[in-house]
Design an enzyme around this catalytic site. Structure first.
Site, PDB file in Angstrom:
ATOM      1  N   GLY A  23      52.324 -99.221  74.205  1.00  0.00           N
ATOM      2  CA  GLY A  23      52.235 -97.442  74.485  1.00  0.00           C
ATOM      3  C   GLY A  23      52.337 -96.869  75.419  1.00  0.00           C
ATOM      4  CD  GLN A  24      53.134 -91.721  77.106  1.00  0.00           C
ATOM      5  OE1 GLN A  24      54.399 -90.943  78.199  1.00  0.00           O
ATOM      6  NE2 GLN A  24      52.497 -90.753  76.724  1.00  0.00           N
ATOM      7  CB  ALA A  72      43.887 -93.697  72.202  1.00  0.00           C
ATOM      8  CE1 TYR A  73      45.115 -90.811  64.074  1.00  0.00           C
ATOM      9  CE2 TYR A  73      45.656 -88.239  65.720  1.00  0.00           C
ATOM     10  CZ  TYR A  73      45.373 -89.214  64.146  1.00  0.00           C
ATOM     11  OH  TYR A  73      46.146 -88.045  63.614  1.00  0.00           O
ATOM     12  CE1 TYR A 137      43.383 -88.402  71.992  1.00  0.00           C
ATOM     13  CE2 TYR A 137      43.295 -86.115  72.907  1.00  0.00           C
ATOM     14  CZ  TYR A 137      43.723 -87.914  73.357  1.00  0.00           C
ATOM     15  OH  TYR A 137      44.134 -87.815  74.518  1.00  0.00           O
ATOM     16  CD1 TRP A 162      47.799 -81.916  80.485  1.00  0.00           C
ATOM     17  CD2 TRP A 162      49.120 -80.726  81.938  1.00  0.00           C
ATOM     18  NE1 TRP A 162      47.913 -80.511  80.731  1.00  0.00           N
ATOM     19  CE2 TRP A 162      48.542 -80.416  80.690  1.00  0.00           C
ATOM     20  CE3 TRP A 162      50.141 -80.874  82.964  1.00  0.00           C
ATOM     21  CZ2 TRP A 162      48.966 -78.799  81.372  1.00  0.00           C
ATOM     22  CZ3 TRP A 162      50.559 -79.165  82.567  1.00  0.00           C
ATOM     23  CH2 TRP A 162      49.962 -78.208  82.213  1.00  0.00           C
TER      24      TRP A 162
HETATM   25  N1  NAP Z   1      49.555 -89.188  76.919  1.00  0.00           N
HETATM   26  C1  NAP Z   1      48.371 -88.187  77.277  1.00  0.00           C
HETATM   27  O1  NAP Z   1      48.937 -86.779  77.381  1.00  0.00           O
HETATM   28  C2  NAP Z   1      46.599 -88.103  77.163  1.00  0.00           C
HETATM   29  C3  NAP Z   1      46.265 -86.824  78.465  1.00  0.00           C
HETATM   30  C4  NAP Z   1      44.984 -87.629  79.186  1.00  0.00           C
HETATM   31  C5  NAP Z   1      44.630 -89.176  78.276  1.00  0.00           C
HETATM   32  N2  NAP Z   1      45.732 -89.473  77.961  1.00  0.00           N
HETATM   33  C6  NAP Z   1      44.707 -91.211  77.136  1.00  0.00           C
HETATM   34  O2  NAP Z   1      45.202 -92.155  77.776  1.00  0.00           O
HETATM   35  C7  NAP Z   1      45.489 -93.241  77.648  1.00  0.00           C
HETATM   36  C8  NAP Z   1      47.464 -93.675  77.115  1.00  0.00           C
HETATM   37  O3  NAP Z   1      47.557 -92.666  75.891  1.00  0.00           O
HETATM   38  P1  NAP Z   1      49.220 -92.579  76.268  1.00  0.00           P
HETATM   39  O4  NAP Z   1      49.484 -92.133  76.525  1.00  0.00           O
HETATM   40  O5  NAP Z   1      49.701 -94.444  76.491  1.00  0.00           O
HETATM   41  O6  NAP Z   1      49.180 -92.883  74.220  1.00  0.00           O
HETATM   42  P2  NAP Z   1      49.837 -93.722  73.604  1.00  0.00           P
HETATM   43  O7  NAP Z   1      51.173 -93.755  74.942  1.00  0.00           O
HETATM   44  O8  NAP Z   1      50.240 -92.428  72.562  1.00  0.00           O
HETATM   45  O9  NAP Z   1      49.966 -94.575  73.220  1.00  0.00           O
HETATM   46  C9  NAP Z   1      48.512 -95.563  72.484  1.00  0.00           C
HETATM   47  C10 NAP Z   1      48.751 -96.521  71.878  1.00  0.00           C
HETATM   48  O10 NAP Z   1      48.007 -97.051  71.709  1.00  0.00           O
HETATM   49  C11 NAP Z   1      48.220 -97.462  70.430  1.00  0.00           C
HETATM   50  N3  NAP Z   1      47.599 -97.439  68.506  1.00  0.00           N
HETATM   51  C12 NAP Z   1      47.147 -95.797  67.663  1.00  0.00           C
HETATM   52  N4  NAP Z   1      46.692 -96.589  67.155  1.00  0.00           N
HETATM   53  C13 NAP Z   1      46.480 -97.604  67.480  1.00  0.00           C
HETATM   54  C14 NAP Z   1      45.125 -98.571  66.581  1.00  0.00           C
HETATM   55  N5  NAP Z   1      44.958 -98.168  65.593  1.00  0.00           N
HETATM   56  N6  NAP Z   1      45.468 -99.436  66.822  1.00  0.00           N
HETATM   57  C15 NAP Z   1      45.945-100.358  67.635  1.00  0.00           C
HETATM   58  N7  NAP Z   1      46.205 -99.474  69.217  1.00  0.00           N
HETATM   59  C16 NAP Z   1      47.086 -98.301  68.151  1.00  0.00           C
HETATM   60  C17 NAP Z   1      49.687 -96.972  69.621  1.00  0.00           C
HETATM   61  O11 NAP Z   1      50.413 -98.063  68.703  1.00  0.00           O
HETATM   62  P3  NAP Z   1      52.043 -97.652  67.743  1.00  0.00           P
HETATM   63  O12 NAP Z   1      52.765 -97.528  68.975  1.00  0.00           O
HETATM   64  O13 NAP Z   1      52.337 -98.871  66.817  1.00  0.00           O
HETATM   65  O14 NAP Z   1      51.972 -95.956  67.949  1.00  0.00           O
HETATM   66  C18 NAP Z   1      50.318 -97.376  71.285  1.00  0.00           C
HETATM   67  O15 NAP Z   1      50.479 -98.269  71.509  1.00  0.00           O
HETATM   68  C19 NAP Z   1      44.610 -93.033  75.709  1.00  0.00           C
HETATM   69  O16 NAP Z   1      43.002 -93.230  75.901  1.00  0.00           O
HETATM   70  C20 NAP Z   1      44.795 -91.146  76.097  1.00  0.00           C
HETATM   71  O17 NAP Z   1      43.881 -91.105  74.875  1.00  0.00           O
HETATM   72  C21 NAP Z   1      46.315 -89.710  77.228  1.00  0.00           C
END
Ligand code: NAP
Length: 298
Positions: A23-24, A72-73, A137, A162
């Site tokens: 993931g990111q 995360a989802y 979510y 964000w």
């Molecule tokens: N993005 C935002 O704006 C944001 C804001 C606040 C907090 N956060 C939190 O920051 C954290 C990192 O977020 P991010 O932006 O890096 O998210 P992301 O880019 O969507 O990455 C999430 C990762 O989780 C994996 N994943 C999803 N479902 C899964 C499952 N069932 N089993 C195992 N892996 C799974 C995804 O795999 P695939 O690549 O295979 O889908 C992806 O690699 C998370 O906890 C998120 O809730 C994010």
């Protein structure tokens, strides 16, 4: 009296398992935490959080000293129709990770979101404010926070907002793509937050782990911390900066959230107060505009 055993995460080269490593945030953590120990990055194919019953086998084999959950989802709108799945991945599975951390005496680092708040506050949210999510979510992420805090004695729970990076699905990459294909773009100008670069979150995680690696052994962290970039902006001003920095001429039109309906309701105010991170650990993330500019150069 026998001296307390040093926790294994204070070893010189701890074994660090990272879930959601593709993931990111997972990608930047995988790079940044090499400075701390042996990094074992796991993608969904090796560690599927939608199947929490399989997680104990994975961790029994890897015997981690530190578990970093970057999986995360994150599909905020889709979660409205898939709440059971979102809550299994973001809630139930986090509880199982916490049990595994307890079993292996590992430190668990987990990430959460401003979406645990309803966004009705006029100022930035602090760690002492009571969560009150307004979408599926947010509810699933809050379930994960509670499961973690109840079970894992040593944990760092880091809320951010964000999030962006050059890789992955996020506002930055969407705006830059659409600005090259659409005649004009409408962008919401009544939601507030601080765009936060995954590299800054990863470096903050490293600094926190280094802090605890060197702390007296009686100190087991059980911390909730807000981790976000300095400053604040709206989606509209964020988009304007992106286009300016990339010399893209696409016209932008500010619209209200009311004129831009989405499946999931979003908090108006996503600002997180990072005073605790600064006063307890001396960590201040760069201003959001500086990080956006640096990220675009990568
Ligand atoms: N993005 C935002 O704006 C944001 C804001 C606040 C907090 N956060 C939190 O920051 C954290 C990192 O977020 P991010 O932006 O890096 O998210 P992301 O880019 O969507 O990455 C999430 C990762 O989780 C994996 N994943 C999803 N479902 C899964 C499952 N069932 N089993 C195992 N892996 C799974 C995804 O795999 P695939 O690549 O295979 O889908 C992806 O690699 C998370 O906890 C998120 O809730 C994010």
């Amino acid at each position: 009296m026998k001296p307390a055993l040093q926790p294994r995460w204070q070893n010189n080269a701890p074994r660090i398992v990272i879930t959601g490593a593709k993931g990111q945030l997972g990608q930047d953590l995988t790079v940044a935490l090499q400075a701390l120990g042996t990094v074992l990055p796991l993608g969904r194919e090796h560690c599927d959080l939608s199947q929490p019953q399989h997680l104990p086998g994975v961790f029994d084999e890897l015997k981690p000293d530190i578990i970093i959950n970057a999986a995360a989802y994150t599909a905020v709108d889709r979660a409205e129709d898939e709440e059971a799945l979102a809550s299994r991945v973001n809630g139930t599975a986090v509880g199982v990770l916490a049990e595994q951390a307890l079993k292996h005496q590992a430190l668990l680092v987990h990430y959460s979101t401003d979406y645990v708040f309803d966004g009705s506050k006029n100022e930035a949210y602090s760690e002492t404010n009571t969560p009150c999510p307004i979408n599926a979510y947010g509810r699933s992420k809050l379930a994960g926070e509670l499961a973690l805090q109840q079970v894992a004695p040593a944990h760092l729970l880091l809320r951010t907002c964000w999030v962006y990076s050059r890789h992955g699905q996020n506002f930055m990459n969407t705006i830059l793509r659409l600005a090259q294909t659409r005649p004009k773009l409408q962008v919401v100008n009544d939601q507030w937050g601080a765009p936060t670069w995954t590299r800054d979150i990863a470096h903050t995680t490293l600094k926190l782990l280094q802090h605890y690696q060197n702390a007296p052994i009686t100190t087991a962290p059980a911390e909730l911390l807000h981790v976000s970039a300095s400053g604040k902006t709206s989606w509209f001003d964020y988009a304007s900066l992106l286009l300016r920095l990339q010399s893209l001429a696409c016209p932008l039109e500010p619209v209200s959230s009311h004129d831009y309906p989405s499946r999931a309701q979003r908090p108006k105010n996503s600002l997180l107060d990072t005073t605790r991170l600064e006063t307890r650990y001396g960590i201040v993330l760069p201003d959001w505009q500086d990080s956006v500019a640096r990220c675009l150069l990568t």
